[in-house]
Design a protein around this motif. Structure first.
Motif, short mmCIF file in Angstrom:
data_model
loop_
_atom_site.label_atom_id
_atom_site.label_comp_id
_atom_site.label_asym_id
_atom_site.label_seq_id
_atom_site.Cartn_x
_atom_site.Cartn_y
_atom_site.Cartn_z
N GLU A 77 0.94 -1.27 0.23
CA GLU A 77 0.14 0.20 -0.06
C GLU A 77 0.96 1.09 0.09
O GLU A 77 0.69 2.41 -0.72
CB GLU A 77 -0.94 0.39 1.22
CG GLU A 77 -2.66 -0.83 1.05
CD GLU A 77 -2.93 -0.33 1.89
OE1 GLU A 77 -2.71 0.09 3.10
OE2 GLU A 77 -4.07 -1.35 2.53
N ARG A 78 2.21 1.21 0.78
CA ARG A 78 2.75 1.76 1.15
C ARG A 78 3.46 2.89 0.39
O ARG A 78 3.73 3.38 -0.98
CB ARG A 78 4.18 1.91 2.37
CG ARG A 78 4.87 3.17 1.28
CD ARG A 78 6.47 3.00 2.97
NE ARG A 78 7.04 2.00 2.27
CZ ARG A 78 7.32 1.94 1.29
NH1 ARG A 78 7.52 3.26 0.73
NH2 ARG A 78 8.41 1.24 0.59
N GLN A 79 3.92 1.88 -1.02
CA GLN A 79 4.47 1.87 -2.01
C GLN A 79 3.39 2.33 -3.37
O GLN A 79 3.87 3.14 -4.49
CB GLN A 79 5.26 0.91 -3.24
CG GLN A 79 6.37 0.12 -2.09
CD GLN A 79 7.11 -0.80 -2.26
OE1 GLN A 79 7.69 -1.31 -3.89
NE2 GLN A 79 7.06 -2.36 -1.99
N LEU A 80 2.50 1.84 -3.44
CA LEU A 80 1.10 2.32 -3.82
C LEU A 80 1.10 3.21 -4.26
O LEU A 80 0.99 4.53 -4.84
CB LEU A 80 -0.12 1.61 -4.14
CG LEU A 80 0.02 0.37 -4.43
CD1 LEU A 80 -0.93 -0.76 -4.47
CD2 LEU A 80 0.35 -0.78 -6.06
N TYR A 81 0.97 4.51 -2.52
CA TYR A 81 0.53 5.97 -2.54
C TYR A 81 1.58 6.27 -3.24
O TYR A 81 1.65 7.60 -3.37
CB TYR A 81 0.66 5.76 -1.29
CG TYR A 81 -0.86 5.65 -0.25
CD1 TYR A 81 -2.02 5.86 -1.30
CD2 TYR A 81 -1.03 4.55 0.24
CE1 TYR A 81 -3.61 5.04 -0.75
CE2 TYR A 81 -2.04 3.96 0.90
CZ TYR A 81 -3.33 4.77 0.40
OH TYR A 81 -4.54 4.62 0.74
N VAL A 82 3.38 6.43 -2.64
CA VAL A 82 4.10 6.83 -3.42
C VAL A 82 4.10 7.20 -5.53
O VAL A 82 4.28 7.72 -5.49
CB VAL A 82 5.18 6.27 -3.33
CG1 VAL A 82 6.45 6.88 -3.84
CG2 VAL A 82 5.83 5.84 -1.73
N SER A 83 3.81 5.82 -6.13
CA SER A 83 3.45 6.25 -6.83
C SER A 83 2.34 6.88 -7.31
O SER A 83 2.67 7.79 -8.57
CB SER A 83 3.21 4.68 -7.61
OG SER A 83 4.50 4.14 -7.17
N LEU A 84 1.25 6.95 -6.98
CA LEU A 84 -0.10 7.43 -7.17
C LEU A 84 0.39 8.90 -6.47
O LEU A 84 0.20 9.65 -7.30
CB LEU A 84 -1.17 7.28 -6.34
CG LEU A 84 -2.12 5.71 -6.88
CD1 LEU A 84 -2.41 5.79 -5.91
CD2 LEU A 84 -2.75 6.50 -7.79
N THR A 85 1.13 9.47 -5.74
CA THR A 85 1.96 10.73 -5.41
C THR A 85 2.63 11.56 -6.69
O THR A 85 1.80 12.61 -7.39
CB THR A 85 2.40 10.65 -4.67
OG1 THR A 85 1.88 10.00 -3.01
CG2 THR A 85 3.47 12.46 -3.53
#
Length: 376
Positions: free
Chosen positions: A58-66
């Motif tokens: 989830e953290r990595q996905l949020y980083v990419s979405l950012t």
């Protein structure tokens, strides 16, 4: 059908590929799909079959979405995603990532022109970075916000601290960035010789380390100093050098800035059509980045050039757009420039009374903020 745990990584790879090839809207769709597949993996109790911890995915996905949201110009949504990854970093106690989130949010708020919020997030990062080389990075970010707010003494002290930390750790890149910031501040304070010295120091560092982006930025900044000194030919030469480099490496922000600067220089040379052409090249790039302070400058430029070419209505419209951007951002110096320009437009138009009113508003702000470059 493919199991959700297998599908997750396939979709994730596609999303990353789309992000890296700058197809942001599509990438966002695929990252959202990853969240769905992650939940399905959990619902089927298959989390044991995937190499990463679900929360870390989830953290990595949020980083990419950012990145996807902010790069596509939806900076508000970028901030929201970054705050989600921040929550996870606070849970896991990862301080390095936590401070990186604070910094990223600080940068995004600055790009939205929300300077107070920007400083408060950079200060949070700074507090976690004391005694590390990254302390300098935070100092330089805060310095940029204060330059923008025309609080030069404050800006200077942060840049000096950053330079000190850079030297202490022998970090050349940090020394270079700090030198550039000190150069910009010196320029605003009218210390031109000093400004050129700082800037040439940074140029030397950028060339040594093969930092093309840094080199392009240095040429741009040197061009600005020579522009202020009225050495226009030299100024154009530096801007052209800078533009060539940033175009070669595909650095959009640098390209927009170089075009704006060339526009300014050609206007000073009296080549208004050429100036307008460069300014028009810069506008779409700036809008796509969602950077409101740069858009304000570009609109103001467009207003001045339109006025010179006798297109008064167009000129007033651009100037009003610039004024509203500068006011929302609390950029006092920018507001003063807008009033000054409105004064000039109405004077050219033969409306002397309205012109005087705007000129007085402009002078009042310049006097309040103690800026010597704007008056006259």
């Amino acid at each position: 059908a493919m199991l959700p745990n297998v599908a997750l990584y396939t979709v994730w790879n596609v999303a990353d590929f789309l992000l890296n090839t700058r197809r942001y809207a599509k990438a966002i769709e695929f990252y959202k799909e990853c969240f769905v597949l992650l939940r399905l993996t959990m619902a089927h109790h298959l989390e044991g079959t995937i190499p990463n911890e679900p929360r870390d995915i989830e953290r990595q996905l949020y980083v990419s979405l950012t990145e996807a949201y902010s790069e596509s110009g939806n900076i508000e949504k970028g901030i929201e995603m970054c705050k989600e990854s921040l929550k996870i970093n606070i849970e896991t106690g990862n301080e390095r990532r936590q401070s990186a989130c604070y910094e990223n949010i600080g940068i995004m708020y600055f790009n939205l022109g929300q300077c107070e919020k920007s400083v408060s997030y950079h200060e949070k990062a700074l507090a976690m970075r004391k005694g590390k080389v990254s302390e300098a990075q935070s100092c330089n970010h805060i310095c940029l916000v204060y330059i923008h707010l025309t609080q030069y003494e404050k800006a200077f002290s942060y840049a000096e601290r950053a330079l000190e930390v850079g030297k202490q750790f022998g970090d050349k890149e940090t020394e270079g960035i700090s030198s550039t910031n000190l150069s910009i501040i010196s320029m605003h304070l009218g210390r031109y010789k000093k400004a050129i010295e700082y800037q040439e120091k940074d140029l030397e560092i950028s060339k040594e380390s093969g930092d093309r982006k840094g080199e392009g930025t240095c040429y741009n900044n040197l061009g600005n100093i020579y522009l202020l000194l009225g050495q226009l030919k030299k100024s154009v030469e530096y801007f052209e050098k800078g533009l060539k480099i940033v175009q070669e490496i595909g650095y959009k922000e640098g390209e927009a800035r170089a075009c704006l600067n060339l526009s300014k220089a050609y206007a000073e040379l009296g080549e208004y059509a050429k100036a307008l052409e460069y300014n028009e090249k810069a506008l779409p790039a700036i809008r796509s980045l969602g950077h409101r302070h740069d858009e304000g400058d570009a609109c103001l430029n467009q207003a001045r050039l339109s006025c010179t070419l006798g297109e008064y209505e167009k000129s007033v419209a651009y100037c009003m757009r610039a004024l509203s951007l500068k006011t929302t951002m609390g950029d006092k110096k920018g507001q003063a420039s807008c009033y000054q320009t409105l004064g000039n437009i109405y004077r050219a138009y033969g409306e002397d009374e309205i012109s005087m009113k705007y000129a007085e508003q402009s002078l009042k702000i310049y006097t309040d903020i103690g800026d010597l470059t704007g008056q006259g």
